[in-house]
Design a protein around this motif. Structure first.
Motif, PDB file in Angstrom:
ATOM      1  N   GLU A 271      89.479  94.441  27.313  1.00 15.21           N
ATOM      2  CA  GLU A 271      90.810  94.069  26.838  1.00 15.21           C
ATOM      3  C   GLU A 271      90.997  94.460  25.372  1.00 15.21           C
ATOM      4  OE1 GLU A 271      90.967  89.908  27.528  1.00 15.21           O
ATOM      5  OE2 GLU A 271      91.415  90.078  29.673  1.00 15.21           O
ATOM      6  N   ASN A 295      95.582  93.560  31.503  1.00 16.01           N
ATOM      7  CA  ASN A 295      95.141  93.087  32.813  1.00 16.01           C
ATOM      8  C   ASN A 295      93.999  93.984  33.299  1.00 16.01           C
ATOM      9  OD1 ASN A 295      95.103  91.615  35.184  1.00 16.01           O
ATOM     10  ND2 ASN A 295      96.646  92.894  36.176  1.00 16.01           N
ATOM     11  N   SER A 314     105.539  90.407  32.358  1.00 14.45           N
ATOM     12  CA  SER A 314     104.165  90.617  32.828  1.00 14.45           C
ATOM     13  C   SER A 314     104.073  91.490  34.077  1.00 14.45           C
ATOM     14  CB  SER A 314     103.503  89.264  33.102  1.00 14.45           C
ATOM     15  OG  SER A 314     104.223  88.559  34.106  1.00 14.45           O
TER      16      SER A 314
END
Length: 348
Positions: A271, A295, A314
Motif C-alpha cells: 500500500e 486496495n 471507493s
C-alpha cells in the motif's frame, strides 16, 4: 522571437508524440484482446509479431520524447539567465538616469545620502539573517522516489549537483536564510542567479517556471525529507508558499529500501509503495495523499495487484499496479493489460 518559435515547435512535436503514443497504446490493447480470443496458432503468431512492432515503435517514441526534454532544458536555462540580466540592466539604467537628471546638486546629494542610509539598514537586516553555506541537515545525497530517479548532492560549501541518468548539472549557493521553520531560501554565489539554482533543482525533476522579474529558490525540510521550492514575484517581497508535490529522500534511507525483499512484502508495504509512486506520478502533496487508499489483492497467477481509489469514491479504480515475479512494481491499464515497470526499489 527565435526562442518562441522553437518553443512552439517543441510543443507541436510533443503533441504529435502524445497522440502517436495514444494511438500505439490503443493498437496494442486491441491486439491483446484479439490474442486472448484467437485459437489458430499461425494467426496468433502473426498478431504477436504485429504487437511487437507496435511495442518497439512505442519505446522509440518514448526515447525520442526523453531526448527532446534533455535538449530543451539548456535552452530554458539560458533564457532564464538572459531574462535576469536584462532585468538587472534595466534597473541599473533607470537608477543612473534618475541620478543624472536630478533638479539640483543639493537635491542629488540629499537623495544619495538618504538612499545610502536606507540601503545600509536593509543590508544590516539582511546580513544578520543570512548565513554562509547551507544548513547542516541538507548536506548529503538525496533521491527522488520515482523510477529512474534523480540524485541531488548538497555539499557543505553550498555546491549542488544534480545527476539524472548521468546527465550532471552543478551550481553553488553562497548562503541561506531561514524564512520560516524548516524553510530555507538560498542566495546564489557570484555569477549565478536564483533562477539558475531553481533550474538546477527543478529542471528534469518537476516544477515550473514563470517569467517574472524576481526569483528565489530553496528547500523545505520536514520529517527527514526535503521538498525543493521555487518562488517568483513581481513585487518587492516574496510570499514563501510551500509546494510538497516533489519529495526527495536521503540515499541512505533509499539504500535501506533497496535492501527490502520486494518479493515478500506485507500488505501495508505494498500500500505504501503504490501510494508513493502514484503520488509522485500525479504530483500529490502529503495532505492530498490522505484522500486516497490502496486496495491490495493476490490472484491465481501468484502476483499481488493493487488499485488506487479515492476515499470519496471507493468503487472507482483510478490506477492499477502489481508486483511482478522479479519484485518490481508495474503499472498497467485499468483493464489489466500493457504492463510496464515504474519502480525497481521499494520506497514509501
Amino acid at each position: 522571437m527565435e526562442f518562441e518559435k522553437e518553443n512552439l515547435k517543441r510543443k507541436n512535436d510533443e503533441s504529435k508524440d502524445t497522440l502517436k503514443s495514444k494511438y500505439l497504446k490503443n493498437q496494442i490493447f486491441q491486439l491483446d484482446l484479439e490474442l486472448s480470443q484467437v485459437t489458430d496458432e499461425d494467426e496468433k503468431k502473426k498478431l504477436e509479431a504485429l504487437r511487437n512492432v507496435y511495442v518497439e515503435k512505442l519505446q522509440e517514441n518514448k526515447k525520442r520524447r526523453l531526448i527532446r526534454i534533455l535538449l530543451i532544458s539548456p535552452l530554458v536555462f539560458l533564457a532564464l539567465i538572459i531574462l535576469y540580466l536584462v532585468t538587472a540592466f534595466n534597473r541599473e539604467t533607470t537608477a543612473n538616469n534618475k541620478a543624472e537628471w536630478s533638479p539640483s546638486t543639493t537635491a542629488t546629494s540629499t537623495s544619495t545620502s538618504s538612499s545610502s542610509s536606507s540601503s545600509s539598514t536593509s543590508e544590516t537586516k539582511t546580513s544578520s539573517t543570512i548565513k554562509q553555506g547551507v544548513p547542516a541537515e541538507l548536506v548529503g545525497n538525496w533521491k527522488t522516489a520515482d523510477y529512474d530517479g534523480v540524485i541531488l548532492t548538497i555539499s557543505e560549501d553550498g555546491t549542488m549537483t544534480k545527476n539524472q541518468s548521468n546527465y550532471i548539472v552543478t551550481e553553488r549557493v553562497s548562503g541561506y536564510e531561514e524564512v520560516a521553520q524548516g524553510v530555507y531560501r538560498f542566495y546564489p554565489a557570484d555569477g549565478s542567479g536564483s533562477e539558475a539554482i531553481g533550474a538546477l533543482i527543478f529542471g528534469g525533476i518537476g516544477g515550473s517556471y514563470q517569467t517574472t522579474p524576481k526569483f528565489a529558490s530553496g528547500i523545505y525540510v520536514k520529517n527527514g525529507y526535503i521538498y525543493p521550492q521555487f518562488w517568483t514575484t513581481t513585487s518587492s517581497k516574496f510570499t514563501y508558499s510551500l509546494n510538497t508535490n516533489l519529495k526527495l529522500v536521503p540515499t541512505d534511507k533509499a539504500a535501506v529500501a533497496d535492501a527490502i525483499d520486494t518479493k515478500n512484502l506485507t500488505t501495508e508495504q505494498v500500500e505504501a509503495w503504490v501510494l508513493t509512486i502514484y503520488a509522485s506520478q500525479n504530483q500529490l502533496s502529503d495532505e492530498d495523499k490522505e484522500n486516497y487508499f490502496v486496495n491490495v489483492k493476490a490472484y491465481d497467477d501468484n502476483l499481488v495487484y493493487a488499485s488506487v481509489r479515492k476515499n470519496s469514491d471507493s468503487k472507482t479504480r483510478l490506477a492499477l499496479y502489481r508486483v511482478n515475479a522479479d519484485g518490481y512494481l508495474e503499472q498497467g491499464t485499468l483493464e489489466a493489460t500493457n504492463w510496464s515497470v515504474v519502480s525497481t526499489a521499494y520506497v514509501e
